[in-house]
Design a protein around this motif. Structure first.
Motif, short mmCIF file in Angstrom:
data_model
loop_
_atom_site.label_atom_id
_atom_site.label_comp_id
_atom_site.label_asym_id
_atom_site.label_seq_id
_atom_site.Cartn_x
_atom_site.Cartn_y
_atom_site.Cartn_z
N TYR A 1 46.49 42.23 40.65
CA TYR A 1 45.48 42.40 39.62
C TYR A 1 46.13 43.26 38.54
CZ TYR A 1 42.22 41.16 43.40
OH TYR A 1 41.58 40.54 44.43
N ILE A 2 46.43 42.63 37.42
CA ILE A 2 47.13 43.34 36.35
C ILE A 2 46.15 43.53 35.19
CG2 ILE A 2 49.08 43.22 34.73
CD1 ILE A 2 50.38 41.24 36.76
N SER A 3 45.85 44.78 34.83
CA SER A 3 44.92 44.96 33.70
C SER A 3 45.49 45.93 32.67
CB SER A 3 43.54 45.42 34.19
OG SER A 3 43.68 46.25 35.30
N SER A 4 45.10 45.70 31.44
CA SER A 4 45.64 46.51 30.35
C SER A 4 45.05 47.91 30.43
CB SER A 4 45.32 45.87 29.01
OG SER A 4 43.93 45.71 28.89
N LYS A 5 45.89 48.93 30.21
CA LYS A 5 45.42 50.31 30.34
C LYS A 5 44.48 50.70 29.21
CE LYS A 5 48.72 52.70 33.20
NZ LYS A 5 49.97 53.44 33.26
N ASP A 6 44.71 50.13 28.03
CA ASP A 6 43.90 50.53 26.87
C ASP A 6 42.68 49.63 26.70
OD1 ASP A 6 45.06 48.20 26.10
OD2 ASP A 6 45.98 48.99 24.27
#
Ligand code: ASP
Ligand code: MG
Length: 435
Positions: free
Chosen positions: A317-322
């Motif tokens: 599960y890869i999600s953008s930090k911003d």
């Protein structure tokens, strides 16, 4: 124009011991007077064992030589069963094994993949020397060919990419000449050579691909993969009961099956054959009289459901930090990193701020990916997953395969259904204990 040359491939299971070698010789004796290129893998589980040797050497575990000795002794035992005491094969095998000993005597090389290829490919070199010598010993005249003299690759160690024009030229200038001298030419699967003459392997299970390369370059009449199963089956018989053999398959269906992880044929095998319309037979070396499966330019008929299970998968599960959307520029960056670290995506989905991918759980490769992503993305990893693919599915079959599983993601197309599953965690109620 098609030649009258046939290409046979025998995998490790077919030559796992002396009886296996005798059985292969027996099958070949029925094809006397035909022109055949025979491609052979390492004996039994040798490749796995040699991988352990490389690993022990790389990590300096101190037992690399000892593990290597076990592999050597297994081969000497087979050689003693097949040949009389003073036969020249003993020296030939010895000389072949010595090549990796030079590597093991050195400090581990920095380039792991390069070192791997110099050691692991010894498996194919010895097995083919043993089988070729045995065939000659029992009167089946056979020429041993070093596949590194004809199959040219770039220097992507452990996953060599074929340089086709060079390979084609070498094969057509050398192999037919050898087949004029004798009926059988026997060579290694899995191995090629870089332009600097270093040995490079073509990826695990790559011997099928080698056979397809020979078939393509020689315009072979047909290629046959001899296996320990009757042909291509509707599911893995080690996992499912009631599997049945598919008598015919189109190249297209075969490509689809291997794409989704069916291991019966190496994924790269079909394309070169399809390009030249070379039929591929998958037959049993245990029951060589059987019809097996034939894979050709067939029109697709009604196939039964075909199930493919890929174990040891991880869901990322890869999600953008911003909290920015996962948009095109993110995706192209992500894909380039997957490619760079050679992590193959088996299934994927993107949502507003996250990207889900199912990939083989290879910790070394994933570690590199995570490092490259950590500044901009949050990553969670779910291990111990299975990827289940059903071609030509029907709803009840899907339901039955979901039993005791948690489905993490799924997707259905017109012919293919896929799901990533995990075993249901078993939670036992404490108050069930009637004590
Ligand atoms: N011996 C190699 C492997 O086990 C290649 C092959 O068997 O096709 O991966
Ligand atoms: Mg194999």
């Amino acid at each position: 124009m098609k030649s009258s040359i046939k290409v046979f491939k025998f995998g490790g299971a077919s030559v796992k011991d002396a009886n296996g070698v005798k059985n292969v010789a027996n099958i070949l004796s029925k094809y006397k007077n035909e022109k055949i290129v025979i491609v052979i893998s390492a004996m039994g589980k040798t490749t796995n064992a040699l991988e352990e040797v490389v690993n022990a050497h790389a990590k300096k575990l101190g037992n690399a030589i000892e593990l290597y000795e076990v592999v050597k002794q297994q081969h000497y035992a087979i050689v003693r069963d097949l040949f009389p005491d003073q036969h020249e094969i003993f020296n030939i095998v010895n000389d072949t094994f010595v090549e990796a000993e030079w590597v093991l005597d050195d400090e581990p090389y920095e380039d792991y993949d390069y070192m791997y290829d110099q050691i692991v490919t010894i498996g194919e070199l010895v097995s083919t020397k043993i089988v070729a010598s045995y065939l000659n010993f029992i009167g089946i005249s056979t020429i041993w060919l070093d596949s590194r003299d004809v199959i040219a690759s770039d220097n992507t160690y452990r996953e060599g990419r074929i340089i086709w024009d060079k390979t084609l030229n070498s094969i057509i200038s050398k192999v037919p000449k050898l087949l004029e001298k004798t009926d059988f030419v026997l060579t290694q699967g899995f191995i090629a050579s870089t332009s600097e003459n270093f040995t490079v392997s073509l990826g695990r299970e790559g011997s099928d691909y080698s056979a397809a390369i020979f078939s393509y370059c020689l315009d072979a009449e047909s290629m046959t993969i001899w296996k320990d199963v009757k042909g291509v089956l509707t599911a893995d018989p080690r996992i499912f009961e009631n599997v049945s053999k598919l008598d015919r398959l189109s190249y297209k269906e075969a490509i689809e099956m291997t794409y989704y992880g069916a291991t019966v044929i190496h994924p790269k095998t079909i394309k070169p054959l399809q390009n030249k319309g070379i039929p591929l037979y998958v037959k049993s070396f245990i029951e060589p009289e059987g019809d097996g499966t034939i894979i050709t330019n067939d029109v697709d008929t009604n196939y039964p459901p075909i199930i493919i299970i890929e174990k040891n998968q991880a869901l990322l599960y890869i999600s953008s930090k911003d909290f920015s959307f996962i948009a095109e520029h993110h995706l192209s960056h992500l894909f380039s990193l997957f490619d760079k670290y050679r992590i193959w995506i088996n299934m994927m989905r993107n949502t507003a701020i996250s990207f889900l991918v199912c990939v083989p759980n290879q910790p070394d490769r994933l570690k590199n990916l995570f490092k490259a992503l950590e500044s901009d993305f949050t990553i969670a990893k779910e291990e111990g997953c299975e990827l289940v693919t059903i071609r030509h599915y029907y709803p009840e079959l899907i339901e039955s395969l979901k039993k005791d599983k948690v489905v993490l993601i799924d997707e259905s197309g017109s012919k293919t259904f896929q799901m990533v599953t995990k075993n249901m965690p078993i939670m036992k109620r404490k108050d069930d204990n009637n004590s």
